[in-house]
Structures are given as C-alpha cells and as structure tokens.
Design a protein around this motif. Structure first.
Motif, PDB file in Angstrom:
ATOM      1  N   SER A   1      21.218  39.495   0.866  1.00  0.00           N
ATOM      2  CA  SER A   1      20.842  38.126   1.169  1.00  0.00           C
ATOM      3  C   SER A   1      20.827  37.916   2.673  1.00  0.00           C
ATOM      4  O   SER A   1      21.420  38.675   3.424  1.00  0.00           O
ATOM      5  CB  SER A   1      21.792  37.145   0.474  1.00  0.00           C
ATOM      6  OG  SER A   1      23.016  37.076   1.134  1.00  0.00           O
TER       7      SER A   1
ATOM      8  N   TYR B   1      33.434  30.814  -1.684  1.00  0.00           N
ATOM      9  CA  TYR B   1      33.017  31.672  -2.791  1.00  0.00           C
ATOM     10  C   TYR B   1      34.158  31.859  -3.791  1.00  0.00           C
ATOM     11  O   TYR B   1      33.938  31.882  -5.000  1.00  0.00           O
ATOM     12  CB  TYR B   1      32.488  33.019  -2.274  1.00  0.00           C
ATOM     13  CG  TYR B   1      31.024  32.934  -1.920  1.00  0.00           C
ATOM     14  CD1 TYR B   1      30.051  33.496  -2.739  1.00  0.00           C
ATOM     15  CD2 TYR B   1      30.597  32.240  -0.786  1.00  0.00           C
ATOM     16  CE1 TYR B   1      28.703  33.390  -2.438  1.00  0.00           C
ATOM     17  CE2 TYR B   1      29.261  32.127  -0.473  1.00  0.00           C
ATOM     18  CZ  TYR B   1      28.316  32.700  -1.295  1.00  0.00           C
ATOM     19  OH  TYR B   1      26.985  32.578  -0.993  1.00  0.00           O
TER      20      TYR B   1
ATOM     21  N   GLU C   1      32.714  32.936  -7.364  1.00  0.00           N
ATOM     22  CA  GLU C   1      31.451  33.650  -7.180  1.00  0.00           C
ATOM     23  C   GLU C   1      31.730  34.950  -6.419  1.00  0.00           C
ATOM     24  O   GLU C   1      31.947  34.932  -5.205  1.00  0.00           O
ATOM     25  CB  GLU C   1      30.475  32.768  -6.392  1.00  0.00           C
ATOM     26  CG  GLU C   1      29.079  33.262  -6.366  1.00  0.00           C
ATOM     27  CD  GLU C   1      28.417  33.286  -7.735  1.00  0.00           C
ATOM     28  OE1 GLU C   1      27.670  34.229  -7.998  1.00  0.00           O
ATOM     29  OE2 GLU C   1      28.635  32.346  -8.533  1.00  0.00           O
ATOM     30  N   LYS C   2      31.755  36.061  -7.142  1.00  0.00           N
ATOM     31  CA  LYS C   2      32.105  37.365  -6.562  1.00  0.00           C
ATOM     32  C   LYS C   2      30.841  38.104  -6.146  1.00  0.00           C
ATOM     33  O   LYS C   2      30.304  38.924  -6.885  1.00  0.00           O
ATOM     34  CB  LYS C   2      32.921  38.177  -7.573  1.00  0.00           C
ATOM     35  CG  LYS C   2      33.515  39.439  -7.018  1.00  0.00           C
ATOM     36  CD  LYS C   2      34.438  40.069  -8.059  1.00  0.00           C
ATOM     37  CE  LYS C   2      35.035  41.358  -7.587  1.00  0.00           C
ATOM     38  NZ  LYS C   2      35.974  41.906  -8.583  1.00  0.00           N
ATOM     39  N   ASP C   3      30.369  37.804  -4.948  1.00  0.00           N
ATOM     40  CA  ASP C   3      29.183  38.433  -4.379  1.00  0.00           C
ATOM     41  C   ASP C   3      29.662  39.624  -3.541  1.00  0.00           C
ATOM     42  O   ASP C   3      30.045  39.465  -2.377  1.00  0.00           O
ATOM     43  CB  ASP C   3      28.432  37.405  -3.521  1.00  0.00           C
ATOM     44  CG  ASP C   3      27.146  37.924  -2.936  1.00  0.00           C
ATOM     45  OD1 ASP C   3      27.089  39.097  -2.528  1.00  0.00           O
ATOM     46  OD2 ASP C   3      26.185  37.135  -2.866  1.00  0.00           O
TER      47      ASP C   3
ATOM     48  N   LEU D   1      28.282  40.346  -0.007  1.00  0.00           N
ATOM     49  CA  LEU D   1      28.769  39.342   0.937  1.00  0.00           C
ATOM     50  C   LEU D   1      30.238  39.586   1.273  1.00  0.00           C
ATOM     51  O   LEU D   1      30.638  39.528   2.444  1.00  0.00           O
ATOM     52  CB  LEU D   1      28.582  37.932   0.368  1.00  0.00           C
ATOM     53  CG  LEU D   1      29.095  36.797   1.264  1.00  0.00           C
ATOM     54  CD1 LEU D   1      28.308  36.731   2.568  1.00  0.00           C
ATOM     55  CD2 LEU D   1      29.029  35.481   0.517  1.00  0.00           C
TER      56      LEU D   1
ATOM     57  N   TYR E   1      39.183  41.011  -5.691  1.00  0.00           N
ATOM     58  CA  TYR E   1      38.465  42.052  -4.965  1.00  0.00           C
ATOM     59  C   TYR E   1      39.402  42.689  -3.949  1.00  0.00           C
ATOM     60  O   TYR E   1      39.701  42.114  -2.908  1.00  0.00           O
ATOM     61  CB  TYR E   1      37.222  41.473  -4.284  1.00  0.00           C
ATOM     62  CG  TYR E   1      36.300  42.536  -3.737  1.00  0.00           C
ATOM     63  CD1 TYR E   1      35.779  43.509  -4.578  1.00  0.00           C
ATOM     64  CD2 TYR E   1      35.943  42.562  -2.407  1.00  0.00           C
ATOM     65  CE1 TYR E   1      34.932  44.493  -4.087  1.00  0.00           C
ATOM     66  CE2 TYR E   1      35.093  43.529  -1.907  1.00  0.00           C
ATOM     67  CZ  TYR E   1      34.589  44.504  -2.753  1.00  0.00           C
ATOM     68  OH  TYR E   1      33.753  45.478  -2.266  1.00  0.00           O
TER      69      TYR E   1
END
Length: 195
Positions: A1, A22, A27-29, A32, A64
């Motif tokens: 992104s 996040y 939201e585990k991007d 990013l 994470y």
C-alpha cells in the motif's frame, strides 16, 4: 500500500499512533506492521516513553511478535525505565507477556520501576502487572508483596477480571503467604457472584 512506501517520512508519534490505530481496529496488516517495525527500530531513541509502550502494546494486541523490534524496544525501555509512568510499566509488562517474550533483563527493569511506583498503580495496573509476571514465570517476591499490599488497599475498586487475574497470578507464582489478600479477593468475589 502507499502508506508502507512513505513510512520513512513518519515521526515517532505517527508510527506509534498508526500501529495503535490498527491494533484498536484489530486490523493485522503484516506489510504495514513490518514497515512500522523497521522504521521504529531506526528511531526508538527519539520515541517518548508513551510511544515506546504504545508500540509494544499495539504489536501485542495484534498478536504480532516482531522479535527484532521487541529486542530493540526492550533495550530502549530498559535504558529509560525511570521515565516510565505506571500505565507504561503495566502496558509494557502486558505486551511482552502477551507475546510470550520473557525478556529477563526487561522484566527486572519493569519490576524495579513497578516497586518504586506501586502505590500509584490502579487496580487494573496491579492485576495486569501481577498477571504479566506470572505469565512469564518471573518470580519477584518483593514486587508481589508490594502489589499485594496495594491491592488490599484498593480491593473494593477491582473489577471481576482484575480480581480473577490477581488470584490467578498469586496461584501461578505460588504466593500462598498472601492469606489476607486471598481472603479479600474471596470476599469481593462472593459479593459479586450473580451480578
């Protein structure tokens, strides 16, 4: 992104606030998160202690475990632990425990800081810190004694989860000599059963 490509332009606050947002959105991007971790490691020395603890908390909330970042956060936090506020101590302990990253030097520093500021901890801070130590199997009797003394004073303010976490932590580290606290937890629990 596009945001990953411009991470190098983000300052400490922007990196910390982005990963926090996040985490709050669950939201585990991963691309990013990796980009934030890479940039954060380059400039952790410029992070305020709030940003250090919030970054650790955010990665933990997302589940994470970025080990190079956690190593860097641990080193930076240890060098600046005297600057950490009670909430930052609590959140850092929870973060490393949640990620099963039992860094003994960090937990030694967190325990020392918590001992100095234990009387300033909230009910949640006391139970979270006790839970974190127990989860990492970090036994520190003086700190558990300080937590127990402060918890007895605040026991009526503890929520259901805080009571359960504190009792669990005492059992996990086998702190059986805290009979007055265990009795106080039982009395509070009895008042709340069925609520």
């Amino acid at each position: 992104s596009r945001s990953v490509g411009i991470m190098h332009k983000f300052g400490a606050r922007e990196l910390s606030n982005t990963v926090w947002a996040y985490a709050r959105c669950s939201e585990k991007d991963v691309p990013l998160l990796d980009a934030i971790a890479a940039e954060a490691m380059l400039r952790l020395s410029s992070f305020q202690t709030l940003h250090i603890s919030n970054t650790a908390w955010s990665f933990a909330a997302l589940g994470y475990s970025h080990e190079p970042l956690l190593d860097a956060i641990s080193a930076e936090a240890r060098s600046r632990m005297q600057e950490f506020e009670p909430l930052q101590i609590q959140n850092s302990a929870w973060s490393f425990a949640k990620l099963a990253f039992a860094d003994r030097p960090l937990f030694d520093a967190l325990a020392g800081a918590a001992m100095r500021r234990c009387s300033e901890f909230s009910d949640q801070g006391l139970s979270t810190t006790a839970w974190s130590l127990a989860t990492c199997q970090f036994h520190n009797a003086p700190l558990m004694n300080a937590i127990a003394a402060s918890a007895l004073y605040l026991i009526h303010e503890f929520g259901h989860q805080e009571l359960a976490n504190l009792a669990w932590a005492l059992a996990k580290v086998q702190e059986r000599h805290h009979t007055p606290l265990l009795h106080a937890i039982a009395a509070e629990a009895m008042l709340r059963i069925g609520e």
